[in-house]
Scaffold this motif. Structure first.
Motif, mmCIF file in Angstrom:
data_model
loop_
_atom_site.group_PDB
_atom_site.id
_atom_site.type_symbol
_atom_site.label_atom_id
_atom_site.label_comp_id
_atom_site.label_asym_id
_atom_site.label_seq_id
_atom_site.Cartn_x
_atom_site.Cartn_y
_atom_site.Cartn_z
ATOM 1 N N PHE A 1 18.082 46.408 -93.572
ATOM 2 C CA PHE A 1 17.051 45.510 -94.544
ATOM 3 C C PHE A 1 15.800 45.643 -93.530
ATOM 4 C CE2 PHE A 1 21.196 44.560 -95.655
ATOM 5 C CZ PHE A 1 20.930 45.278 -97.363
ATOM 6 N N GLU A 2 15.542 44.650 -93.334
ATOM 7 C CA GLU A 2 13.514 43.327 -92.550
ATOM 8 C C GLU A 2 14.312 42.635 -91.430
ATOM 9 O OE1 GLU A 2 9.954 41.130 -92.721
ATOM 10 O OE2 GLU A 2 11.485 41.487 -94.600
ATOM 11 N N GLY A 3 13.498 43.990 -90.524
ATOM 12 C CA GLY A 3 14.187 42.423 -88.724
ATOM 13 C C GLY A 3 15.763 44.213 -88.232
ATOM 14 N N HIS A 4 15.441 44.641 -88.887
ATOM 15 C CA HIS A 4 16.861 45.457 -88.219
ATOM 16 C C HIS A 4 16.943 46.096 -87.798
ATOM 17 C CE1 HIS A 4 21.242 47.793 -88.686
ATOM 18 N NE2 HIS A 4 20.450 48.961 -88.290
ATOM 19 N N ALA A 5 14.986 46.646 -86.847
ATOM 20 C CA ALA A 5 15.088 47.633 -85.951
ATOM 21 C C ALA A 5 14.681 46.586 -84.479
ATOM 22 C CB ALA A 5 13.780 48.403 -86.226
ATOM 23 N N GLU A 6 14.495 45.397 -84.955
ATOM 24 C CA GLU A 6 14.346 44.515 -83.951
ATOM 25 C C GLU A 6 15.844 43.793 -83.550
ATOM 26 O OE1 GLU A 6 10.322 44.741 -86.616
ATOM 27 O OE2 GLU A 6 12.699 44.666 -86.753
ATOM 28 N N SER A 7 16.607 43.701 -84.154
ATOM 29 C CA SER A 7 18.395 43.649 -84.151
ATOM 30 C C SER A 7 18.493 44.619 -83.467
ATOM 31 C CB SER A 7 19.068 43.669 -85.284
ATOM 32 O OG SER A 7 18.895 42.310 -85.813
ATOM 33 N N LEU A 8 18.604 46.004 -83.279
ATOM 34 C CA LEU A 8 19.112 46.866 -82.491
ATOM 35 C C LEU A 8 17.796 47.136 -81.424
ATOM 36 C CD1 LEU A 8 18.793 50.074 -85.046
ATOM 37 C CD2 LEU A 8 20.933 48.029 -84.499
ATOM 38 N N LYS A 9 17.024 46.481 -81.735
ATOM 39 C CA LYS A 9 16.029 46.320 -79.630
ATOM 40 C C LYS A 9 16.787 44.727 -78.929
ATOM 41 C CE LYS A 9 12.510 47.998 -76.974
ATOM 42 N NZ LYS A 9 12.549 50.026 -76.658
ATOM 43 N N ALA A 10 17.055 44.328 -79.582
ATOM 44 C CA ALA A 10 17.500 43.674 -78.744
ATOM 45 C C ALA A 10 18.599 43.167 -78.141
ATOM 46 C CB ALA A 10 17.909 42.127 -79.673
ATOM 47 N N ALA A 11 19.503 44.099 -78.766
ATOM 48 C CA ALA A 11 20.826 44.598 -78.802
ATOM 49 C C ALA A 11 20.993 45.935 -77.397
ATOM 50 C CB ALA A 11 21.788 45.322 -79.350
ATOM 51 N N GLY A 12 19.417 46.263 -76.752
ATOM 52 C CA GLY A 12 19.703 47.128 -76.004
ATOM 53 C C GLY A 12 19.313 48.641 -76.300
ATOM 54 N N ALA A 13 19.034 48.823 -77.677
ATOM 55 C CA ALA A 13 18.101 49.961 -77.757
ATOM 56 C C ALA A 13 17.112 50.757 -76.819
ATOM 57 C CB ALA A 13 18.553 49.944 -79.074
ATOM 58 N N ASP A 14 17.844 52.086 -75.979
ATOM 59 C CA ASP A 14 16.390 52.586 -75.424
ATOM 60 C C ASP A 14 15.156 52.590 -76.389
ATOM 61 O OD1 ASP A 14 17.367 52.364 -72.437
ATOM 62 O OD2 ASP A 14 19.019 53.121 -73.855
ATOM 63 N N VAL A 15 15.430 53.308 -77.279
ATOM 64 C CA VAL A 15 14.453 53.292 -78.258
ATOM 65 C C VAL A 15 14.461 53.733 -79.801
ATOM 66 C CG1 VAL A 15 14.869 55.419 -78.037
ATOM 67 C CG2 VAL A 15 12.496 55.029 -79.058
ATOM 68 N N ILE A 16 14.058 52.927 -80.560
ATOM 69 C CA ILE A 16 14.268 52.590 -81.660
ATOM 70 C C ILE A 16 13.571 54.168 -82.562
ATOM 71 C CG2 ILE A 16 14.129 51.693 -84.013
ATOM 72 C CD1 ILE A 16 15.351 50.244 -81.965
ATOM 73 N N LEU A 17 13.950 54.960 -83.524
ATOM 74 C CA LEU A 17 13.607 55.912 -84.287
ATOM 75 C C LEU A 17 14.110 56.048 -85.704
ATOM 76 C CD1 LEU A 17 14.226 58.679 -82.084
ATOM 77 C CD2 LEU A 17 13.060 57.496 -82.214
ATOM 78 N N PRO A 18 12.902 55.666 -86.661
ATOM 79 C CA PRO A 18 13.291 55.688 -88.123
ATOM 80 C C PRO A 18 13.734 56.930 -88.821
ATOM 81 C CG PRO A 18 10.797 56.352 -87.894
ATOM 82 C CD PRO A 18 11.644 56.182 -86.236
ATOM 83 N N SER A 19 14.010 57.853 -88.512
ATOM 84 C CA SER A 19 13.925 59.167 -89.450
ATOM 85 C C SER A 19 14.792 60.435 -88.265
ATOM 86 C CB SER A 19 13.061 59.919 -90.059
ATOM 87 O OG SER A 19 12.121 60.508 -89.048
ATOM 88 N N HIS A 20 15.464 61.437 -88.835
ATOM 89 C CA HIS A 20 15.653 62.578 -88.123
ATOM 90 C C HIS A 20 14.280 63.617 -88.105
ATOM 91 C CE1 HIS A 20 20.211 61.981 -88.182
ATOM 92 N NE2 HIS A 20 19.845 61.458 -89.419
ATOM 93 N N SER A 21 13.679 62.920 -88.496
ATOM 94 C CA SER A 21 12.436 64.066 -88.604
ATOM 95 C C SER A 21 12.149 63.723 -86.894
ATOM 96 C CB SER A 21 11.817 64.343 -89.555
ATOM 97 O OG SER A 21 10.602 63.350 -89.923
ATOM 98 N N ALA A 22 12.031 62.881 -87.045
ATOM 99 C CA ALA A 22 10.875 61.069 -85.559
ATOM 100 C C ALA A 22 12.260 61.648 -84.383
ATOM 101 C CB ALA A 22 11.241 59.894 -85.951
ATOM 102 N N LEU A 23 13.595 61.671 -84.557
ATOM 103 C CA LEU A 23 14.496 62.284 -83.942
ATOM 104 C C LEU A 23 14.377 63.641 -82.997
ATOM 105 C CD1 LEU A 23 17.133 62.119 -82.053
ATOM 106 C CD2 LEU A 23 18.987 61.634 -83.637
#
Length: 229
Positions: free
Chosen positions: A195-217
């Motif tokens: 949902f909206e804000g999910h990427a921000e939550s993952l980043k705040a939890a310590g994720a080194d990078v945020i990727l939106p899809s498997h093609s981006a991965l």
């Protein structure tokens, strides 16, 4: 650049687009008890917790908000319906087959899903072929996510080490576990439950990078590792 790192994938929400089904059934039970929650908050707080912790927290939420004791029969009925829906509706996250087929390094699954169900999910979606025996459940360790135990156990079983392992996680609790294990952790937002804000939550939890899809991965792996050759 990572040299042939061990790739450690969460299952639900990363490989299989099933988290949205879990959430729909959980929200249904909450609503039936007169409880409305912020979806983003619920996802961040509950998703990927070790099974006993998740159950205690969910039952506790209903008790706190509605003053109702959810019975064991009611809880099991919710889980049974969820499993029925997953068996009928299960599908992979877009692009996952192409991504896994491109990997030329060790890969495994580390999931909070109970071991009696985890291999079946991978078999139904025809993803099991990419992991062989490298399928690990929170059942196998004393402390599940967000503790680091499952990731460290998976790495040990696969003959890898934390410094050269990459975790791909879609949940706050999974990201916290990956980072606690000392592993590079990618926050993945390609599932229908993000949902909206999910990427921000993952980043705040310590994720080194945020990727939106498997093609981006795939693009990230090509640029930062030698896992594709």
């Amino acid at each position: 650049m990572f040299d042939k790192p061990l790739m450690i994938f969460d299952c639900d929400g990363v490989l299989i687009d099933s988290e949205i089904i879990y959430l729909e059934e959980e929200f249904r039970v909450l609503t039936s008890n007169g409880i409305e929650v912020d979806k983003a908050w619920f996802v961040a707080e509950f998703m990927a917790l070790a099974q006993p912790l998740w159950k205690d927290k969910f039952v506790g939420l209903i008790k706190e908000r509605a003053g109702v004791d959810l019975t064991e029969d009611e809880f099991e009925a919710m889980k049974a319906l969820t499993r029925e829906r997953i068996a009928a509706e299960i599908k992979t996250v877009d692009g996952v087959e192409d991504m896994l087929s491109a990997l030329r390094t060790k890969a495994c699954v580390a999931s909070s899903t109970q071991m009696q169900f985890l291999p079946k999910k991978l078999e139904r979606t025809k993803l099991a072929q990419h992991f062989g025996d490298g399928v690990y459940s929170g059942d196998m360790v004393q402390n599940g996510k967000p503790a680091p135990d499952l990731f460290l156990f998976a790495a040990k079983q696969m003959g890898g080490d934390a410094e050269n392992s990459i975790v791909i996680e879609d949940s706050v609790n999974g990201v916290r576990g990956g980072k606690a294990a000392g592993m590079y952790t990618i926050g993945f937002t390609g599932g229908s439950h993000c949902f909206e804000g999910h990427a921000e939550s993952l980043k705040a939890a310590g994720a080194d990078v945020i990727l939106p899809s498997h093609s981006a991965l795939l693009e990230w792996l090509a640029a930062n590792t030698n896992t594709l050759s």
